[in-house]
Design an enzyme around this catalytic site. Structure first.
Site, short mmCIF file in Angstrom:
data_model
loop_
_atom_site.label_atom_id
_atom_site.label_comp_id
_atom_site.label_asym_id
_atom_site.label_seq_id
_atom_site.Cartn_x
_atom_site.Cartn_y
_atom_site.Cartn_z
CE LYS A 243 -4.30 -1.66 1.50
NZ LYS A 243 -5.57 -1.56 2.42
CE LYS B 184 -6.15 -8.05 -0.65
NZ LYS B 184 -7.19 -7.91 0.43
CE LYS C 24 -13.45 -3.42 1.38
NZ LYS C 24 -12.00 -3.19 2.12
#
Ligand code: AQP
Length: 335
Positions: free
Chosen positions: A115, A197, A200
């Site tokens: 991230k 993966k 969202k």
């Protein structure tokens, strides 16, 4: 008596990965609860702000996630549903746990490293300390089990280490929690890049099936998912990640093993297989969407569920926090 706890971030529209890897299992655990067991399922809004969020959208996503939990089958008479930020002890315990966490333990977290790369305005401290807040979420309720997808396993290890470290330093206080990871569906991959993966927060909307996508969109996304060209339906995540991902989705939606999913789809071409996968996804999601739309419009009901959940969670959290403060020695005796 077992305590089970889990949560999802309202960081965007929920994906099929969130459903198959998390919510589906929450509902299963709910059905298996015995006298004295507790299931806490929360909306992890404090986790969501570890990366920038638009405040209006965040509020909206919190409400939508509450409605989705209910539409997917969570029943407030059996489970406790609440919003993380409304139980202040989550942040309080996270701060105490920071005092026994080493920076190196946080810097090696895979999710942090991933991230961090995507942050354009700099990396927030909260992104680094995210796993400590997650440990606090879990330890606050003396949770025995935490159902998560594979991606959260490393964070759960930290929660276990922190529980043991705290207990060693300040005497027995926390239970050491265990993760519950399902055999199938614990890591649903992106439809456009099956090495990554399904998430969202993925910028490419074609990569994810959202729980609120309509039937035509679901079919289109699956039909255009990335596969290979050898036309054999085999489960081999390394060499055939796209087909293997579709097999996982098919198996998990139907509640069967991967082996059975492979057997059911022999000697057909990828086009037919994709249609079958889409059929299963639609069969699963359309009834959820019908319930979701009616719950979302019922503010009174949603508020009642979330108020009651907050009050019950706070009762457990306050007790644990008083114990932790006593052990650590902060504040006054008997206060
Ligand atoms: N692709 C996935 N397959 C299986 N399980 C998944 N989970 C997430 N993605 C998949 C599981 O869903 C739960 C809630 O996740 P979260 O919202 O707390 O955080 P996350 O893992 O970071 O989920 P996302 O969708 O990838 O969110 P963003 O994009 O905001 O980071 C967890 O149990 C997780 O394992």
């Amino acid at each position: 008596m077992s305590i089970i706890l889990s949560g999802i971030q309202p960081s965007g529209s929920l994906t099929l990965g969130n459903y198959l890897g998390a919510i589906k299992n929450f509902v299963k655990f709910q059905e298996d609860l015995k006298e004295g067991d507790e299931l806490f399922v929360f909306i992890a809004d404090l986790h969501a702000i570890t990366v920038p969020q638009d405040p209006t959208k965040l509020r909206d996503n919190i409400k939508k996630l509450a409605a989705l939990y209910l539409a997917c089958g969570l029943d407030p008479s059996k489970s406790t549903l609440f919003i993380q930020s409304e139980v202040k002890e989550h942040a309080e315990l996270a701060y105490i746990l920071q005092s026994i966490t080493y920076i190196g333990e946080l810097e090696r977290m895979t999710q942090y490293k991933d991230k961090k790369q995507k942050q354009v305005e700099g990396v927030s401290t909260a992104l680094l300390t995210y796993p400590i807040l997650m440990a606090a979420d879990i330890l606050l309720y003396n949770s025995d089990y935490v159902p998560v997808g594979v991606d959260q396993k490393q964070h759960l290890e930290l929660a276990r280490n922190l529980a043991e470290r705290f207990n060693y330093r300040y005497s027995e206080t926390f239970k050491v929690p265990e993760s519950l990871i399902q055999k199938t569906g614990s890591k649903i991959m992106s439809l456009q890049n099956p090495e990554k993966k399904m998430s969202k927060s993925d910028d490419n909307e074609k990569a994810s099936i959202y729980l609120t996508d309509n039937e035509a969109t679901i079919r289109k996304k699956i039909a255009s998912s990335v596969t290979d060209s050898d036309n054999s339906i085999i489960f081999d995540p390394v060499n055939k990640p796209g087909i293997s991902n579709l097999l996982s989705i098919y198996a998990s939606c139907k509640g069967i093993s991967i082996e059975d999913a492979v057997n059911e789809n022999q000697n057909i071409n990828y086009g037919i297989f994709k249609t079958r996968v889409a059929d299963e996804v639609c069969r699963l999601l359309i009834p959820i969407q019908e319930r979701y739309n009616s719950i979302l419009n019922d503010n009174e009901y949603l508020n009642k569920v979330l108020d009651e959940g907050r009050d019950k969670a706070s009762f457990f959290a306050r007790k644990m926090m008083a114990k932790v403060n006593r052990k650590v020695g902060v504040g006054r005796k008997n206060n």
